[in-house]
Design an enzyme around this catalytic site. Structure first.
Site, PDB file in Angstrom:
ATOM      1  N   ASP A 293       0.857  -1.165   0.000  1.00  0.00           N
ATOM      2  CA  ASP A 293       0.000   0.000   0.000  1.00  0.00           C
ATOM      3  C   ASP A 293       0.908   1.235   0.000  1.00  0.00           C
ATOM      4  OD1 ASP A 293      -3.190   0.652   1.635  1.00  0.00           O
ATOM      5  OD2 ASP A 293      -2.076   1.766   0.119  1.00  0.00           O
TER       6      ASP A 293
HETATM    7  C1  GLC Z   1      -4.303   4.223  -0.261  1.00  0.00           C
HETATM    8  C2  GLC Z   1      -5.218   3.084   0.132  1.00  0.00           C
HETATM    9  C3  GLC Z   1      -5.312   1.990  -0.886  1.00  0.00           C
HETATM   10  C4  GLC Z   1      -5.189   2.577  -2.269  1.00  0.00           C
HETATM   11  C5  GLC Z   1      -3.783   3.143  -2.410  1.00  0.00           C
HETATM   12  C6  GLC Z   1      -3.538   3.784  -3.767  1.00  0.00           C
HETATM   13  O1  GLC Z   1      -3.519   4.632   0.816  1.00  0.00           O
HETATM   14  O2  GLC Z   1      -4.975   2.484   1.395  1.00  0.00           O
HETATM   15  O3  GLC Z   1      -6.568   1.333  -0.685  1.00  0.00           O
HETATM   16  O4  GLC Z   1      -5.414   1.576  -3.248  1.00  0.00           O
HETATM   17  O5  GLC Z   1      -3.479   4.083  -1.388  1.00  0.00           O
HETATM   18  O6  GLC Z   1      -4.329   4.921  -3.894  1.00  0.00           O
END
Ligand code: GLC
Length: 735
Positions: A293
């Site tokens: 993430d």
């Molecule tokens: C965010 C979220 C995740 C998302 C990623 C990209 O922090 O936790 O669900 O897909 O970043 O945007």
């Protein structure tokens, strides 16, 4: 030509050959679409330098990230060798321009994988996932995801960071909006439906995208519903509650997973070798890859398990995270860690192969560019909008219908009141990708067109979503006084749920509750319409509302399906996928809890012990009578299966779609188990007066067993119960 000569020269020097035999078109083997993918991967890998390999394991952004929680520097000059980009534009031409750089300026011409958070629609936005789950219609969810995939792929996106399948039981956590509720089986079924919709039968057909199961794993157990925090998950709960949706998604062929932020009982999800490698790769044989993430790798430092970004890179990579999303850890340190022997060349090669495998399966080597076609043939197509509307309709949950006041057929003057009445933006919900408020039909507009010629509508906003300004109350009271019935439209702003959107209470802001009380003084019936990204605390609003409808965040369909329900054109069929507590203080409260040692004691003394609306609750405009449960056998040996069925009669005057939820219970087991567990559900249209039989094919090994803390499934002999509503049937598993 220049590049090919260079490669040809290298091969003559005894470097990896890979050239096709003389006489054939001299194509590098990995570029030959006729060659099996695994051979193409091996050939390409054999040609890659260490730096090229590391580049494939990094993801940057292309365009400005509109997620305020993840402010990342825009990478101005994207390196041609980058593995992936999160793409924030919706123009295939820009994407192709950057892809061209990768294909023509890099030595090996490895296509970039373009990703985006397409969570519940790309431009044709449909309901948030929590609302989708309340439809209990996985086929329709699959169709919606296929719409999202088609719009995404034709707009330059190859990979979506969806579905989110984190079982969640605390509505204070804003991300309950993004998943499929409190039940593991429901999250598994809808997760699989999403993967099938996104990926289709062939991810290389130009209309499907790679899916991404997230956030692996246990993120929904966030303490107190606060985001990014510690999660205490026992090994048994990990296996019994949080892993099943992921196991189902992996078995369904999900191309990728995203590692989670949360500290999983002392080992963060993004540095957890047990989950990322032992379970995901060794036991489940997942052959795609895991992306971290955003920031989850470097955040290992704040979680106290890494002293530096370099150590964080080593811990994540060796645990089993293949791609670094915007952490700038792998690009900076992975090559060094390999040269120092802290990361093995074998594991590096395996990681690169996994990323290449997804790119090959998406057909990116053979068709790296997105055909540029007109918007009308790409987005908001009529058949796509129809799917979004149908899903929004089936997601609506009728929570109360006092004296069957709904549908509104007996009233000629309808006042439409409240901050949500004419709002469009918030009906899109969180993570609405390229959804636009102007594409949304407001509740008021939906009602106006539905009741045209049938009733006279009036409008007053009454108040804002929050704050303390009640200056608009008088106008709203007047509208109510001059009407026969009042539709009060309340709820949450879309930013009040989703990521980093935890709230200490499920209650709506006081100003909204005060508006209802003010309208109540006018003595007219109240239809309370709620649009929210989470269950709400309604114990003060329930008594003063004659009817209550939860429409979630329906997407572009907005108020259209709701208006159909209020007019009676549509019979609501939604049922809750997450419990509505009586009050926030009851949290955690969910249906599949364990029995207390003293079932009748120990409860809160100041409030009722039951939730306001329980899991699987939802009303209809018709009535159903459930017959008796019948089983093909009530005692079976291990390995044997049985079928249980129940007749359901539509005893009302109109057709309705009814969902039967099949639960099991194991009242005495070597470990304590939830009082009941959902193991199957089925939704059928039942015409007025008709009886339909619902069946549950029980496979005891699958449906009656439990998982211990090692992931071993155990089926003990003895008594079990099959439960539908208040009916129970005893089943015995013989020794
Ligand atoms: C965010 C979220 C995740 C998302 C990623 C990209 O922090 O936790 O669900 O897909 O970043 O945007």
């Amino acid at each position: 030509m220049k590049k090919r000569l260079f490669v040809y020269g290298l091969c003559l020097l005894g470097l990896p050959s890979g050239l096709l035999a003389k006489g054939d078109k001299e194509t590098l083997l990995y570029k030959d679409a006729k060659v099996p993918i695994e051979k193409r991967i091996d050939d390409l890998l054999s040609r890659m330098t260490l730096e090229e390999k590391v580049s494939q394991l990094n993801q940057y952004t292309l365009g400005r990230n509109n997620n305020a929680n993840n402010v990342g520097d825009e990478v101005k000059n994207v390196p041609a060798e980058i593995g992936s980009l999160i793409y924030f534009n919706s123009d295939p031409a820009l994407r192709n321009q950057v892809q061209h750089k990768a294909m023509e300026e890099s030595r090996l011409g490895i296509p970039i994988l373009f990703a985006h958070d397409v969570i519940h629609g790309f431009r044709t936005v449909y309901p948030i996932s929590l609302g989708q789950a309340c439809s209990w219609n996985p086929k329709l969810v699959e169709q919606a995801c296929a719409v999202a995939a088609q719009e995404s792929r034709m707009s330059g996106i190859d990979w979506t960071f969806s579905p989110m399948i984190d079982v969640a039981r605390d509505g204070r956590w804003g991300r309950v909006a993004e998943g499929y509720g409190e039940d593991p089986y429901a999250n598994a079924v809808f997760g699989v439906a999403s993967v099938k919709g996104y990926q289709g039968e062939n991810m290389a057909d130009g209309k499907h995208v790679a899916a991404c199961l997230k956030h692996f794993v246990g993120y929904g157990a966030s303490e107190g519903g606060r985001d990014y925090v510690y999660t205490e998950v026992s090994p048994q709960t990990l296996w019994d509650t949080y892993l099943p949706p992921y196991e189902a998604g992996v078995k369904a062929g999900a191309a990728t997973l995203m590692s989670s932020f949360n500290d999983l009982s002392g080992v963060p999800g993004s540095a957890n070798h047990y989950t990322l490698t032992e379970i995901l790769k060794q036991r489940w044989k997942h052959d795609g890859f895991v992306v971290s993430d955003w920031g989850a790798i470097e955040q290992l430092r704040s979680q106290g398990v890494a002293a530096s970004k370099k150590e964080a890179a080593m811990k994540s990579f060796t645990a089993g995270v293949e791609m670094d999303m915007m952490n700038n850890c792998y690009n900076k340190y992975l090559a060094e860690l390999v040269s120092e022997g802290k990361v093995s060349k074998t594991s590096l090669n395996d990681a690169v192969k996994r990323v290449l495998r997804v790119k090959f399966r998406l057909g990116l080597f053979d068709q790296p560019y997105t055909p540029v076609i007109a918007d009308k043939d790409r987005i908001l197509k009529s058949e796509s909008v129809a799917v979004a509307k149908k899903l929004a309709e089936e997601s609506i949950v009728l929570l109360k219908n006092g004296n069957n006041i709904l549908p509104l057929t007996r009233f000629s003057r309808i006042a439409v009141v409240g901050p949500m009445a004419k709002n469009k933006e918030h009906l899109l919900g969180s993570w609405s990708a390229h959804g636009r408020p102007e594409d949304v039909t407001s509740i008021y507009d939906g009602l106006e067109s539905e009741f045209k010629g049938k009733a006279k509508l009036s409008y007053a906003k009454g108040c804002d979503f929050d704050g303390a300004d009640n200056a608009g109350f008088a106008e709203a009271a007047t509208a109510a006084k001059e009407a026969d019935v009042v539709v009060i439209c309340l709820g949450e702003k879309r930013g009040w749920s989703g990521e980093n959107a935890s709230r200490s209470t499920l209650a709506l802001p006081q100003i909204q509750e005060d508006l209802v009380q003010e309208i109540k003084k006018q003595g007219k019936p109240i239809i309370l319409v709620l649009s929210s990204g989470r269950p709400l605390e309604l114990n003060r609003l329930e008594p003063v509302s004659d009817a209550i409808l939860e429409i979630w965040q329906p997407g572009i369909a907005g108020g259209i399906p709701l208006a159909g329900v209020i007019s009676g054109k549509i019979n609501p069929s939604g049922k809750l996928a997450m419990t509505f507590p009586y009050s926030t203080g009851q949290i955690p409260i969910y249906y599949n809890a364990r029995q207390s040692a003293r079932p009748h004691q120990g409860k809160y003394k100041d409030i009722q012990t039951t939730p306001l609306y329980e899991f699987a609750y939802g009303l209809s405009y018709t009535t159903y009578q459930y017959g008796d449960l019948k089983a093909s056998a009530t005692a079976v040996k291990r390995g044997q299966k049985l079928t249980v069925e129940i007749p359901v009669t539509n005893t009302g005057a109109r057709d309705g779609a009814e969902t039967v939820h099949w639960f099991i219970s194991d009242p005495t087991c070597s470990i304590s188990r939830p009082v009941k567990e959902l193991k199957s559900f089925d939704k059928q249209l039942i015409k007025a007066g008709e009886t339909r039989v619902f069946r549950f094919e029980v496979d005891p090994e699958r449906d009656l067993s439990f998982t211990d803390g090692t992931g071993k499934r155990i089926l003990e002999s003895g008594d079990y119960y099959i439960i539908v509503k208040d009916k129970m049937l005893n089943i015995n598993i013989l020794d």
